[in-house]
Structures are given as structure tokens and as C-alpha cells.
Write an enzyme that holds these catalytic residues in place. Structure first.
Site, PDB file in Angstrom:
ATOM      1  N   LYS A  22       0.842  -1.209   0.000  1.00  0.00           N
ATOM      2  CA  LYS A  22       0.000   0.000   0.000  1.00  0.00           C
ATOM      3  C   LYS A  22       0.873   1.254   0.000  1.00  0.00           C
ATOM      4  CE  LYS A  22      -1.693   1.709   3.991  1.00  0.00           C
ATOM      5  NZ  LYS A  22      -1.485   3.150   4.201  1.00  0.00           N
ATOM      6  N   ASN A  23       1.871   1.269   0.899  1.00  0.00           N
ATOM      7  CA  ASN A  23       2.652   2.499   1.049  1.00  0.00           C
ATOM      8  C   ASN A  23       3.604   2.751  -0.118  1.00  0.00           C
ATOM      9  OD1 ASN A  23       1.295   3.017   3.378  1.00  0.00           O
ATOM     10  ND2 ASN A  23       3.017   2.606   4.768  1.00  0.00           N
ATOM     11  N   CYS A 115      -5.018  13.476  12.802  1.00  0.00           N
ATOM     12  CA  CYS A 115      -4.814  12.042  12.659  1.00  0.00           C
ATOM     13  C   CYS A 115      -4.784  11.440  14.052  1.00  0.00           C
ATOM     14  CB  CYS A 115      -3.499  11.791  11.951  1.00  0.00           C
ATOM     15  SG  CYS A 115      -3.122  10.061  11.814  1.00  0.00           S
ATOM     16  N   ARG A 120       0.529  15.260  12.962  1.00  0.00           N
ATOM     17  CA  ARG A 120       1.312  14.870  11.787  1.00  0.00           C
ATOM     18  C   ARG A 120       1.506  16.087  10.883  1.00  0.00           C
ATOM     19  NH1 ARG A 120      -0.619   9.035   9.688  1.00  0.00           N
ATOM     20  NH2 ARG A 120       1.324   9.177   8.538  1.00  0.00           N
ATOM     21  N   ASP A 306       4.789   1.088  12.071  1.00  0.00           N
ATOM     22  CA  ASP A 306       3.582   0.432  11.555  1.00  0.00           C
ATOM     23  C   ASP A 306       3.432  -1.012  12.039  1.00  0.00           C
ATOM     24  OD1 ASP A 306       2.786   2.689  10.263  1.00  0.00           O
ATOM     25  OD2 ASP A 306       3.366   2.054   8.256  1.00  0.00           O
ATOM     26  N   ARG A 398      -8.708  -0.142   4.923  1.00  0.00           N
ATOM     27  CA  ARG A 398      -7.865   0.870   4.281  1.00  0.00           C
ATOM     28  C   ARG A 398      -6.528   0.265   3.871  1.00  0.00           C
ATOM     29  NH1 ARG A 398      -6.388   5.251   7.991  1.00  0.00           N
ATOM     30  NH2 ARG A 398      -4.979   5.452   6.238  1.00  0.00           N
TER      31      ARG A 398
END
Ligand code: UD1
Length: 418
Positions: A22-23, A115, A120, A306, A398
Site C-alpha cells: 500500500k505504502n 490524525c 502529523r 507500523d 484501508r
């Protein structure tokens, strides 16, 4: 809103295919805005964050198609404005800022907003783009960036918590079309930044040094269309590795990006989990007793923030005292109070949690607060007695492609309820 009902206590066994990252996909999709020519991307995971980015590209005027993991983007004509309604859905949409500025000379992108994992800011992104010769103003919740021509510069992206991943992406993408050479010091060296650099190079960009913390980018007049296959998702793979560990199971992770997972694998070994690499796969095998461990997140190649929440769930089930600190997002501990509702023994002070493992967590209704926190709650549910209901699983959708189906395929009792 969908929720998961999980009946825990089953050791997971079998194989799980790992999806594209995803990233990596998000900034690479943004990078397609840098060219008028068609780009083809393979192994893009079907996630709500990805669909948000595709909606942004469409809003900007690009023609976009997505099927079977392949995205085709044709951004021949684009406008420079990304509105609040789209950007607020996902913080990563801020990475259209650099490409739009470089391609259009003027852009107006909504500030991404708050967030749940903490403050952030995007000051480093803006500082980097200003150093390339743009004027930036903040007005009514929008970033307005303008330039009469970007010019290469020497830029440091060192922030109070290390470098910035999307900030590095933004500045690197803009610098590709700047006049002259840009040096980015304290650049993020995450594998996803390297994947973006590889894609940009295949579009004709001249980039050196990705992965070293110092990027050198020689600007070119224009970039061309390109085809690229996204790398495997190291965070998804790490999450399923913890699923094997927490259920004391045995899972083969197909196409796990083992070389990008060293710090995660180190932490699993410290906890007593057995790991074997087999061709492009990673086998994760755990039997009792596992051991407590100490962790501290940092930028790559350090332990990823993460993966912090998932290891908190694991720590809650191994005997002894584990200690986990987050130096990247010091307030990213929303999952602790939910894990405590499941019987975890955990204390929190400043950016650190101390967890004393219990033999078995107990099922409870819990609330997902953000993407990785929800993954941690699912993992806890897989170990817990009785039924755990995880509410608000849109957070997990997500970032995890069909997580419920992938877990069911290795024996988990998990059901999506609408
Ligand atoms: C990316 C990842 C996210 C991951 C994070 C850290 C994507 C889409 N998201 O987010 O999953 O958790 O990297 O590995 O790839 N900071 C500043 N000023 C800035 C930018 C950041 O002070 O201008 C700080 C942040 O508050 C944080 C640290 O720097 O403390 C790292 O953040 P950053 O690397 O920018 O995270 P993202 O790129 O947004």
C-alpha cells in the site's frame, strides 16, 4: 458499519499470499501525474486507500482504470487542485503536492488534517518544496504552492523524529522536473521510497542513492510513461507473521519481502518464534513458550512504527515483561486501552508501554481507532477466549486486502458482519 466477529484459540496453519505494498502504491500512483504519457502499474492492492487515491487522480482529470491489481493512468490533461473532501479521507493524498507543483507550476491541495496516531505536520514537505524555488502559502485549510520554475537545491529533511517518508517522496518527485541537481540529505530510506525511485527512474528520472539517506536527483525536462510492479507489503507480511506467532501456529507467507523485514524478523526471533526463508516465502512457526521482548521503533532499517501495535498484541500473550517504545509517533498507543479491555496487563507512560503477558486474552467488543491498531485487535481476537467483536473495520480495509478471507484460509474463525 462492518465489524468482525472472531472466535479465537485456533493455531493458524497454511499459506497466505502477500499483496503489493500500500505504502509503495500510493506515492507511485501520485507520480503518474508527472507525465502526460500512460503508466501501467501491477500488483496494486485493492484497498480503500488505493481507491481514494484513484478518485483523486480522476478528480484531477486523469483517466484511470483498475482491474486485477493493474492500474492504468493516463494523466494527459490535469488540473492542479485537490479538494478537502478527497484529501481528508487519507493523509497520504498529500503526496500529490510535489507532482502537481512540478507539472502545473501552481497547485492548491487541502491540508490533510488531524490524525488519531498523533500530530502529523507537513512542515518538512513544505520546507523542501520551498527550497526548490516555490512560494508556499497556507490559506483557508489549503496549501497553495506556486513556482515560475523549480531549481535544484541542497535540502535536509531531518525532522524531530527522524526523516519523513512522504516528505522525501514529495520533494524527490518535484526535483525530478527541476532545473539542475538536487541533494536531499536525511532522506527517508524506507523500501517504499526506493520503490518510488525505481518507478521514477523507469519514467526517465535521474536519481541516485535511494536507500542511503542521501538522494541525488538530476532534473530532466520531462518524464515519460512507464510500467512497474509494486514490491510486496512488508507490513502486511509482518502482521500475518504475528498472526502465526500469537496463535502459536505455522504459516507460509508467499512472496514476503524478507529483505525488507529484518528488524521485524529480529523481534520475532527475540520472542522465540522460528523463521525459515524458502525461495520467495517466509515460514513462521511458533510453539509455547514464547519469550517477552524489548522494542523501540525508528526509521528504516529500524523497527517500523507500523508494526508497533501488532507487537503490543503479541506481548500481551507471552510470559514476562515486554517493553515497547515508539520514537516515530510517540502517541500511537490507542490500541492499549482496547487491549486492556480484552484482559491485557499494560501500562502506558510517555511514548512507552510496559506489558505483562497473560496466558489467554478474553474476547470482548472493541473499537478500531486506526489502521494498525485495528490489526492489533484482530490479532488479539485470534488468541482470545470466546468471541471478540472488532467494530469499525473500515480502518482495516484501508490497508489490508481481504484480511478476513486470508485469515479464514489458514483456519481462523473470523466473520464479517454488516
Ligand atoms: C509514512 C507511512 C506510515 C508510517 C510513517 C512512518 C505512507 C503512506 N505512510 O507516513 O504508514 O507510519 O511513514 O514510517 O507511506 N514529521 C514532521 N514533519 C513533517 C513530516 C513528518 O515532523 O513534515 C514527523 C511525523 O510527525 C512523525 C515522523 O516525522 O513523527 C515520521 O513521519 P513521516 O515519515 O512523514 O510519516 P508519513 O510519511 O506521513
Amino acid at each position: 458499519m462492518d465489524k468482525f466477529a472472531i472466535r479465537g484459540g485456533i493455531p493458524l496453519r497454511g499459506s497466505i499470499p502477500i499483496s503489493g505494498s500500500k505504502n509503495s502504491s500510493l506515492p507511485i500512483l501520485a507520480a503518474t501525474l508527472l507525465t502526460r504519457e500512460r503508466c501501467l502499474l501491477h500488483r496494486v492492492p485493492d484497498l480503500s486507500d488505493i481507491r481514494t487515491m484513484l478518485d483523486i487522480l480522476r478528480y484531477l482529470g486523469a483517466e484511470v482504470s483498475f482491474s486485477d491489481g493493474t492500474v492504468v493512468v493516463d494523466a494527459r490533461k490535469i488540473a492542479g487542485e485537490a479538494p478537502y473532501d478527497l484529501v481528508r479521507r487519507m493523509r497520504a493524498s498529500v503526496c500529490v503536492l510535489g507532482p502537481l507543483l512540478a507539472r502545473c507550476g501552481r497547485t492548491k491541495v487541502s491540508l490533510p488534517g488531524g490524525c488519531v496516531i498523533g500530530d502529523r505536520p507537513i512542515d518538512l514537505h513544505l520546507r523542501g518544496l520551498e527550497a526548490l524555488g516555490s512560494r508556499i502559502t497556507l490559506s483557508k485549510g489549503y496549501v497553495v504552492a506556486e513556482t515560475s520554475g523549480l531549481v535544484g537545491a541542497r535540502i535536509s529533511l531531518q525532522g524531530p523524529h527522524g526523516s519523513t517518508v512522504l516528505g522525501t517522496d514529495n520533494v524527490m518527485m518535484a526535483a525530478c522536473l527541476a532545473r539542475g541537481t538536487t541533494l536531499i540529505e536525511h532522506a527517508a530510506s524506507e523500501p517504499e521510497v526506493c520503490d518510488l525511485a525505481t518507478f521514477l527512474r523507469s519514467m526517465g528520472a535521474r536519481i541516485r542513492g535511494e536507500g542511503t539517506g542521501c538522494l541525488e536527483i538530476e532534473g530532466v525536462d520531462q518524464l515519460h510513461g512507464a510500467e512497474h510492479t509494486v514490491v510486496s507489503d512488508r507490513i502486511e507480511a509482518g502482521t500475518f507473521a504475528v498472526a502465526a506467532a500469537i496463535t502459536r501456529g505455522d504459516i507460509l507467507l508467499e512472496e514476503a519481502p524478507v529483505k525488507h523485514m529484518e528488524s521485524t524478523l529480529c523481534a520475532l526471533r527475540e520472542a522465540g518464534v522460528s523463521l525459515e526463508t524458502e525461495k520467495n516465502s517466509l515460514r513462521v512457526h511458533a510453539t509455547d513458550p514464547l519469550r517477552s521482548f524489548q522494542l523501540r521503533t525508528s526509521t528504516y532499517p529500524g523497527f517500523p512504527t507500523d508494526m508497533q501495535a501488532q507487537f503490543c498484541a503479541l506481548a500481551a500473550t507471552v510470559p514476562g515483561r515486554s517493553e515497547i517504545a515508539d520514537d516515530v509517533f510517540p502517541n500511537r498507543f490507542m490500541h492499549i486501552s482496547e487491549l486492556k479491555r480484552m484482559g491485557a496487563s499494560a501500562g502506558l507512560s510517555a511514548n512507552r508501554t510496559v506489558i505483562h503477558g497473560v496466558a489467554r486474552l478474553s474476547g470482548a467488543p472493541v473499537m478500531a481507532s486506526d489502521l494498525r491498531a485495528s490489526a492489533a485487535l484482530v490479532l488479539a481476537g485470534l488468541q482470545a477466549e470466546n468471541t471478540t467483536i472488532v467494530h469499525r473495520v473500515y480502518h482495516i480495509d484501508r490497508g489490508y486486502e481481504r484480511i478476513d478471507a486470508k485469515l479464514r484460509a489458514v483456519g481462523a474463525d473470523i466473520e464479517r458482519q454488516r
